[in-house]
Design a protein around this motif. Structure first.
Motif, short mmCIF file in Angstrom:
data_model
loop_
_atom_site.label_atom_id
_atom_site.label_comp_id
_atom_site.label_asym_id
_atom_site.label_seq_id
_atom_site.Cartn_x
_atom_site.Cartn_y
_atom_site.Cartn_z
N VAL A 59 1.51 11.91 -2.74
CA VAL A 59 2.11 10.59 -2.57
C VAL A 59 3.55 10.65 -3.09
CG1 VAL A 59 1.24 9.74 -4.79
CG2 VAL A 59 1.86 8.11 -2.99
N ALA A 111 6.91 5.51 -3.23
CA ALA A 111 5.89 4.55 -2.80
C ALA A 111 5.05 4.03 -3.96
CB ALA A 111 4.96 5.21 -1.78
N PRO A 168 0.83 -1.21 0.00
CA PRO A 168 0.00 0.00 0.00
C PRO A 168 0.87 1.26 0.00
CG PRO A 168 0.00 -1.01 2.17
CD PRO A 168 0.72 -1.96 1.26
N ALA A 169 0.28 2.37 -0.45
CA ALA A 169 1.01 3.65 -0.50
C ALA A 169 0.23 4.69 0.30
CB ALA A 169 1.16 4.12 -1.95
N ASN A 170 0.95 5.39 1.19
CA ASN A 170 0.32 6.43 2.00
C ASN A 170 0.10 7.71 1.20
OD1 ASN A 170 0.23 4.89 4.37
ND2 ASN A 170 2.29 5.52 4.98
N ARG A 179 -0.51 11.57 1.74
CA ARG A 179 -0.24 12.48 2.85
C ARG A 179 -0.76 13.89 2.57
NH1 ARG A 179 2.93 10.06 6.62
NH2 ARG A 179 4.07 8.19 5.99
N ARG A 190 0.63 14.04 8.03
CA ARG A 190 -0.61 13.32 8.29
C ARG A 190 -1.02 12.45 7.11
NH1 ARG A 190 -6.21 14.62 7.40
NH2 ARG A 190 -7.56 13.70 9.01
N VAL A 191 -1.31 11.18 7.38
CA VAL A 191 -1.79 10.25 6.36
C VAL A 191 -3.29 10.47 6.17
CG1 VAL A 191 -2.13 7.84 5.71
CG2 VAL A 191 -0.02 8.54 6.86
N ARG A 192 -3.68 10.87 4.99
CA ARG A 192 -5.09 11.14 4.71
C ARG A 192 -5.81 9.89 4.23
NH1 ARG A 192 -7.39 15.97 2.06
NH2 ARG A 192 -9.01 15.06 3.36
N HIS A 193 -5.08 8.99 3.57
CA HIS A 193 -5.69 7.77 3.04
C HIS A 193 -4.56 6.82 2.66
CE1 HIS A 193 -9.10 5.55 1.43
NE2 HIS A 193 -8.43 5.32 0.31
N VAL A 194 -4.90 5.59 2.39
CA VAL A 194 -3.92 4.61 1.95
C VAL A 194 -4.38 4.00 0.63
CG1 VAL A 194 -2.74 2.45 2.49
CG2 VAL A 194 -3.21 4.10 4.31
#
Length: 438
Positions: free
Chosen positions: A415, A419, A369-371, A373, A381-385
């Motif tokens: 991103v 990643a 998976p790729a974070n 940000r 802050r990670v907004r979604h993966v």
């Protein structure tokens, strides 16, 4: 504002497909007008009391019994909400440095806590609530050993709507003028009446006198009508759209409100943006959730037209417009929610298969998976993966604070190239150099 705000706003101009005729001077002037207006609200409305309206930035106007010109004429002036029938704020006029903002703090239900309503730009808000309801409730016990019947009206022959057992408490909002009946309200906003002899008389001495014919459950500005214009300067999309930002506190009871005749229940940690388009009420849920009889969660838009409710994820174009709202200046700063399905395609075995050198730039997560940000900074802050082997189409590039290349997928959604893998005409995307924190 966040550290990449100005650059992100410039990126937004690209995303929105604006013309390239904008000058740096004009962009800076737009940003200056916005920042000055928001700074004015921060200063002039700091520590604002519950049940007031604060004039934050010009132009703004008010109509009501206490709305004398000299009272609400300049930023910093305040009025009690009970003295207001209608509020208006003005569309942005960049050349005059004007962007109308007014901040309201109506009471949540019958409590001492407050909602925050921020009117931005070309907005009119009309009160549809009842000032007689602007009283806090008192929690009192039923003392009669056999409990108490709740009735629809203050009459022993009125329809029975419920029962309260002895020792249990009710939320009392008032009494009849004779003192014979106590008006109560439940958690859903339903009004009822209980015979006063079923309580301890000492618990009733401070209750407000209510007209028995008054079954209102919405106080001042707990019910309101909102109308917005669409008068943003065509060449200044840096400015937020016209509408009303509404936020509930971190800890509060569920707020019952009514917007353009549509009832809603709002739990804590909820932020909405309200606007009207061609007579239809648009409600964008930016954080949390709202119950309009139909649940609407963060990242979704509800449109109310002729008793028909349509709910869907707000599209990417709307997301990028909403991203201009001053969300970091709210009492509780937030990031804008998004349904990430609008920018991320479902996983495939070979997500980049068939993407040629001249095709639209496409990035894809690997077997890992790729974070995504909020900023092009490792650890932000990670907004979604992004799920493994899912893909997306970036709209711009930048060098991150770590020296790596980062892809911009939407406002505040980045991103790292480390990643993901990429294919297509990615070199044609705008490149905004290497960014560094302020």
């Amino acid at each position: 504002m966040r550290i990449f705000n100005i650059i992100a706003l410039l990126l937004l101009l690209f995303i929105a497909g604006t013309v390239t005729a904008q000058t740096d001077d004009y962009i800076q002037q737009c940003a200056a007008v916005l920042n000055a207006a928001l700074a004015s609200v921060d200063v002039e409305c700091d520590g604002q009391a519950t049940m007031t309206a604060c004039y934050g930035s010009i132009p703004a106007g008010v109509v009501g019994p206490e709305a004398a010109d000299e009272v609400f004429a300049r930023p910093g002036d305040t009025l009690p909400l009970t003295g207001i029938d209608t509020l208006t704020t003005g569309a942005p006029i960049i050349e005059q440095g004007a962007l109308g903002i007014v901040q309201l703090t109506p009471r949540i239900n019958y409590s001492e806590q407050a909602l925050t309503l921020t009117l931005l730009g070309d907005v009119t808000v009309e009160n549809a609530g009842d000032p007689a309801v602007d009283v806090p409730t008192q929690v009192i016990p039923v003392t009669f050993p056999d409990g108490a019947n709740v009735r629809a009206a203050p009459d022993i022959n009125a329809q029975q709507t419920g029962v309260i057992f002895a020792g249990n408490t009710v939320r009392a909002t008032g009494v009849t003028r004779s003192g014979a009946w106590v008006r109560i309200i439940d958690d859903t906003g339903e009004i009822g009446w209980i015979n006063a002899t079923l309580f301890n008389p000492d618990d009733l001495t401070d209750l407000t006198i209510f007209n028995p014919d008054n079954n209102s459950s919405y106080g001042t500005m707990q019910a309101f009508n909102v109308a917005t214009g669409d008068s943003l300067p065509d060449d200044c999309l840096l400015l937020p759209p016209s509408g009303v930002l509404l936020q509930t506190p971190d800890t509060a009871e569920v707020a019952r409100i009514q917007i353009n005749g549509v009832p809603a229940q709002l739990p804590p940690l909820t932020t909405l943006f309200l606007s009207s388009v061609s007579g239809a009420l648009h409600v964008d849920v930016l954080e949390g959730e709202a119950d309009f009889g139909t649940p609407v969660i963060a990242g979704e838009r509800a449109i109310f037209t002729d008793d028909v409710t349509a709910v869907d994820a707000y599209p990417l174009e709307a997301y990028n417009t909403l991203a201009n709202l001053p969300l970091d200046r709210l009492p509780r700063p937030i990031f804008l929610a998004m349904d990430f399905d609008i920018i991320i395609s479902a996983p495939q075995d070979e997500p980049l298969a068939g993407v040629g050198a001249d095709d639209l730039c496409t990035i894809a997560a690997t077997s890992l998976p790729a974070n995504l940000r909020a900023e092009p900074i490792p650890g932000s802050r990670v907004r979604h993966v992004m799920p493994p082997r899912s893909s997306a189409n970036p709209v711009a590039r930048a060098g991150g604070a770590d020296g790596a290349l980062w892809w911009l997928l939407a406002f505040d959604v980045w991103v790292s190239s480390e990643a993901v893998v990429a294919a297509g005409a990615c070199g044609d995307l705008p490149f905004f150099g290497y960014l560094a924190p302020n």
